[in-house]
Design an enzyme around this catalytic site. Structure first.
Site, mmCIF file in Angstrom:
data_model
loop_
_atom_site.group_PDB
_atom_site.id
_atom_site.type_symbol
_atom_site.label_atom_id
_atom_site.label_comp_id
_atom_site.label_asym_id
_atom_site.label_seq_id
_atom_site.Cartn_x
_atom_site.Cartn_y
_atom_site.Cartn_z
ATOM 1 N N HIS A 278 33.702 17.884 45.168
ATOM 2 C CA HIS A 278 34.662 16.957 44.611
ATOM 3 C C HIS A 278 34.959 16.050 46.390
ATOM 4 O O HIS A 278 35.054 16.959 46.949
ATOM 5 C CB HIS A 278 35.624 16.923 44.312
ATOM 6 C CG HIS A 278 36.522 15.437 43.586
ATOM 7 N ND1 HIS A 278 37.232 14.840 44.481
ATOM 8 C CD2 HIS A 278 35.957 14.700 42.156
ATOM 9 C CE1 HIS A 278 37.314 13.572 43.548
ATOM 10 N NE2 HIS A 278 36.904 13.803 42.458
ATOM 11 N N ASP B 154 34.026 16.770 35.460
ATOM 12 C CA ASP B 154 32.112 16.506 34.617
ATOM 13 C C ASP B 154 31.701 17.813 34.143
ATOM 14 O O ASP B 154 31.170 18.000 33.753
ATOM 15 C CB ASP B 154 31.519 16.183 35.734
ATOM 16 C CG ASP B 154 31.969 14.598 36.384
ATOM 17 O OD1 ASP B 154 32.451 13.927 35.660
ATOM 18 O OD2 ASP B 154 32.412 14.336 37.731
#
Length: 431
Positions: free
Chosen positions: A309, A366
């Site tokens: 991320h 996700d």
């Protein structure tokens, strides 16, 4: 650069420049460079704005090193455990959690404004059946301003609260109608007897030939998933909303811009990419060791989705919640679900691998949300729409915050120019 009690001192070209130093509410230090160009003629260079604070905001706090995410001061874990999505939307937009009376009144207001104008529902029939849902969502959100033009009047502030409520409610209806269009079925209107998330599932899956009732477990899961996506500081789509809003564009246009930014596979499309990756691993019969090796091989075209991320350098706190939620929603089926088993084994082995540890590649939000949506019967093409539905309260909150910003400067980044300095035009017959 040296930071002292008076501020920061920048020494450049035999000149000393004093810059103010800001300390926020969580002890993060920022250097105010807003006067730098005026004082020196010098710009700063920060590709992707990775180290640039573009605004002051009280909506969301992210600590990527410690894995902290808070909305208006509340930990994400606390909100997911104790609130539903409508309460969190209220918090982000109105700055405080509602009491019971306010919560019920807000729910009624959202139900009241959930219907779409009849003429607007006809628009859906004009789109090709296989049109991407995000193309329809962004266009329809922008079209709301044509049917509800109060924000373009003489006193838009007088109608802003109504516009916010309309958008929060009607975008859910637009999202559900977009799915119905994709499967060639008539729309299902919202019902007064259902809550926000129940109504969404009702509009998605109800049918004249079957008696559909929203599954309480799925309703709870949807509430939690939307909360997880409700805001995440100055991400790409939120920055797009604020940037477009800074031009004095209305709320509908600004949120439509956020939808378009979210559409990209590096942003809102990531959960769809994860599901497709897991399905591909299953179909190809690859072992997890093979996948780990492929992910580490720079010469391999394979890309491992759902890990790493831009902000988090540790485990994404939303991913921890999503993993548990995934197991809860699947229940007894979790043991036999091949996609979940691949995901769990992949996470387990990746977190022990030095390559992933050194590069801080942990599962992000996700990684598990796509599996949950898939299990709920929501097709992968709709995953980004679900993300947008969750992120909507955050977009609205940031738009409203900018609207009250005393600076109200239109967003206008500068650049480092790399083109030719100067050329003269040669007449066309001499070129």
């Amino acid at each position: 650069m040296e930071i002292n009690k008076e501020g920061a001192t920048l020494k450049i070209n035999n000149q000393e420049i004093k810059l103010d130093v800001l300390h926020d509410n969580v002890d993060i230090t920022s250097i105010d460079i807003s006067t730098l160009r005026a004082k020196t003629g010098i710009l700063t260079y920060d590709p992707g704005f990775a180290n640039t604070g573009s605004c002051q905001s009280s909506i969301c706090f992210v600590d990527g090193e410690k894995g902290i995410l808070r909305y208006r001061g509340y930990d994400i874990e606390d909100l997911v455990e104790n609130c539903d999505f409508v309460e969190v939307a209220y918090l982000l937009i109105k700055e405080e959690l509602p009491n019971k009376e306010q919560r019920l009144a807000y729910q009624d207001l959202l139900n009241k404004h959930s219907m779409l104008h009849t003429d607007m529902t006809l628009f859906f029939r004009g789109y090709p059946q296989r049109a991407h849902p995000m193309s329809i969502l962004s266009a329809m959100v922008s079209s709301l301003s044509a049917f509800y033009p109060e924000l373009d009047g003489d006193n838009p502030e007088d109608h802003l609260d109504l516009t916010v409520t309309r958008l929060l409610s009607k975008m859910r209806t637009i999202a559900a109608f977009t799915y119905r269009q994709s499967i060639g079925q008539d729309v299902v209107n919202p019902s007064y007897k259902y809550s926000y998330c129940e109504n969404f599932l009702h509009m998605m899956f109800d049918s004249p030939v079957k008696n559909y009732t929203p599954d309480p477990k799925q309703v709870e899961a949807l509430n939690k998933l939307l909360i997880l996506h409700a805001d995440h500081e100055q991400n790409c789509s939120t920055s797009a909303v604020r940037l477009v809003g800074s031009s004095a564009a209305n709320l509908y246009a600004s949120v439509s811009a956020g939808c378009c930014a979210l559409w990209g596979k590096k942003h809102g499309g990531a959960n769809q990419a994860v599901l497709e990756m897991l399905e591909n691993i299953k179909e190809e019969g690859w072992s997890i060791d093979e996948i780990i090796a492929k992910a580490k091989n720079k010469n391999d075209d394979f890309r491992l989705s759902g890990f790493g991320h831009r902000v988090y350098k540790t485990y994404d706190p939303r991913a921890k919640i999503a993993r548990k939620l995934c197991e809860d929603v699947l229940g007894d089926d979790a043991i036999n679900d091949p996609l979940l088993n691949i995901a769990l084994e992949l996470e387990e082995k990746a977190l022990k691998d030095p390559y992933f540890i050194e590069k801080n590649l942990y599962p992000n939000v996700d990684f598990y949300t796509g599996i949950i949506f898939h299990y709920m019967g929501i097709p992968s093409e709709m995953f980004t729409v679900m993300f947008a539905l969750g992120r909507l309260p955050g977009w609205i909150a940031h738009y409203l915050e900018w609207n009250k910003d005393p600076y109200q400067k239109i967003g206008r980044p500068r650049q480092v120019y790399t083109g030719l300095n100067h050329r003269s035009v040669v007449p066309i017959d001499q070129r």
